[in-house]
Design an enzyme around this catalytic site. Sequence first.
Site, short mmCIF file in Angstrom:
data_model
loop_
_atom_site.label_atom_id
_atom_site.label_comp_id
_atom_site.label_asym_id
_atom_site.label_seq_id
_atom_site.Cartn_x
_atom_site.Cartn_y
_atom_site.Cartn_z
CB CYS A 143 2.32 -3.49 -22.55
SG CYS A 143 3.95 -2.70 -22.56
CG ASP A 152 -0.26 -0.22 2.53
OD1 ASP A 152 0.93 0.13 2.65
OD2 ASP A 152 -0.90 -0.76 3.46
CG HIS A 161 3.80 -10.06 -0.49
ND1 HIS A 161 3.04 -10.30 0.62
CD2 HIS A 161 4.66 -11.08 -0.55
CE1 HIS A 161 3.44 -11.42 1.21
NE2 HIS A 161 4.42 -11.90 0.51
P1 NAD Z 1 -3.31 -11.03 7.82
O1 NAD Z 1 -4.55 -10.44 7.30
O2 NAD Z 1 -3.09 -12.47 7.71
O3 NAD Z 1 -3.11 -10.63 9.32
C1 NAD Z 1 -3.08 -9.37 9.83
C2 NAD Z 1 -2.73 -9.47 11.32
O4 NAD Z 1 -2.77 -8.16 11.86
C3 NAD Z 1 -3.72 -10.31 12.11
O5 NAD Z 1 -3.00 -11.18 12.97
C4 NAD Z 1 -4.52 -9.29 12.93
O6 NAD Z 1 -4.86 -9.77 14.22
C5 NAD Z 1 -3.52 -8.18 13.05
N1 NAD Z 1 -4.11 -6.85 13.14
C6 NAD Z 1 -5.20 -6.35 12.49
N2 NAD Z 1 -5.38 -5.06 12.79
C7 NAD Z 1 -4.38 -4.72 13.65
C8 NAD Z 1 -4.02 -3.53 14.32
N3 NAD Z 1 -4.73 -2.40 14.18
N4 NAD Z 1 -2.91 -3.54 15.11
C9 NAD Z 1 -2.19 -4.69 15.29
N5 NAD Z 1 -2.50 -5.85 14.68
C10 NAD Z 1 -3.57 -5.86 13.87
O7 NAD Z 1 -2.16 -10.27 7.10
P2 NAD Z 1 -0.71 -10.71 6.89
O8 NAD Z 1 -0.26 -11.70 7.90
O9 NAD Z 1 0.00 -9.44 6.76
O10 NAD Z 1 -0.68 -11.53 5.51
C11 NAD Z 1 -1.60 -11.42 4.49
C12 NAD Z 1 -1.04 -10.91 3.16
O11 NAD Z 1 -1.97 -10.00 2.67
C13 NAD Z 1 0.19 -10.10 3.27
O12 NAD Z 1 1.18 -10.83 2.69
C14 NAD Z 1 -0.03 -8.84 2.45
O13 NAD Z 1 0.73 -8.87 1.28
C15 NAD Z 1 -1.41 -8.91 2.00
N6 NAD Z 1 -2.24 -7.73 2.31
C16 NAD Z 1 -1.75 -6.46 2.23
C17 NAD Z 1 -2.54 -5.37 2.54
C18 NAD Z 1 -1.96 -3.99 2.47
O14 NAD Z 1 -1.08 -3.74 1.65
N7 NAD Z 1 -2.40 -3.07 3.33
C19 NAD Z 1 -3.87 -5.55 2.94
C20 NAD Z 1 -4.36 -6.88 2.99
C21 NAD Z 1 -3.53 -7.94 2.68
#
Ligand code: NAD
Length: 252
Positions: free
Chosen positions: A154, A104, A121
């Site tokens: 592209c 993001d 990623h």
């Molecule tokens: P996940 O969704 O598996 O887990 C997120 C973790 O963060 C959970 O354990 C949850 O309990 C915790 N969490 C949620 N809100 C929180 C907060 N405010 N403070 C602290 N902890 C909090 O995500 P992941 O393990 O990062 O893996 C999923 C994949 O999804 C990642 O590899 C990523 O690439 C991708 N992803 C990215 C985005 C983004 O770029 N913002 C959004 C969604 C998913």
Amino acid sequence: MEEIERLAQLIRESKKTIVFTGAGVSTESGIPDFRSPGGIWSKYDPEDFTIQRFLSSLDTRKSFWKASAEGELLMEAKPNPAHYAIAELHQLGKLDSVITQNIDNLHQKAGVPEDRVLELHGNMQWVVCLGCRSRFPLLQILQKVKGGIEVPDCPDCQGILKPDVVLFGEALLQETLREATRRAQNCDLFIVIGSTLVIYPAAYMPTYAREAGARLAIVNLTPTPLDHYATVVIRGKAGDIMPKVMERVRLF
Ligand code: NAD
């Protein structure tokens, strides 16, 4: 809270901190994570995020570009206090790098220099051609979608354009992964913020750091499989916790 003071102390003692972030660091910026209730999987079909589906289905590509143009995936989100706290670590000269699973761009928006952010990623702000590998800013390609082209190709070679992020079924960027591993093995403090630590190989990073002698801290809402391995675990919202930690770091 004793753990907040403990993490502040670890930061004060550290010369080379790595912050490792997952979707949880950005939920307070309004971007849902994948696994929490109400997360992305309750809204989208995970199959649509596989490289196989993206390549084989014109409809999937159509819905991707439509959602992008409507701002759904571009995420006009802003950094939250957790991102700014991490950027402050850089200002204090403590931060080796941020290793992130996120796509993001919010660490950079909060002020961490681009060359200090290792994106395992990829980054949603960019689009890559699967033919000639040219990269284009997403906003440039979205102009075409807004102009009526449902599935833009592209501009250089008419190849298939894909967001420059790692979809399910795709390999991680090897160079970034190697650099992240090298840095994890050379830091003295590794702080995980907002990651379930279940997506591999990204989730190996804290283990590499710990095995090389670094201290490990985990700030997450819910338990992770590495909690037992950490020097300090703080359960709470990153946007609440991290500014409090930095307040205490600043006191000394
Ligand atoms: P996940 O969704 O598996 O887990 C997120 C973790 O963060 C959970 O354990 C949850 O309990 C915790 N969490 C949620 N809100 C929180 C907060 N405010 N403070 C602290 N902890 C909090 O995500 P992941 O393990 O990062 O893996 C999923 C994949 O999804 C990642 O590899 C990523 O690439 C991708 N992803 C990215 C985005 C983004 O770029 N913002 C959004 C969604 C998913």
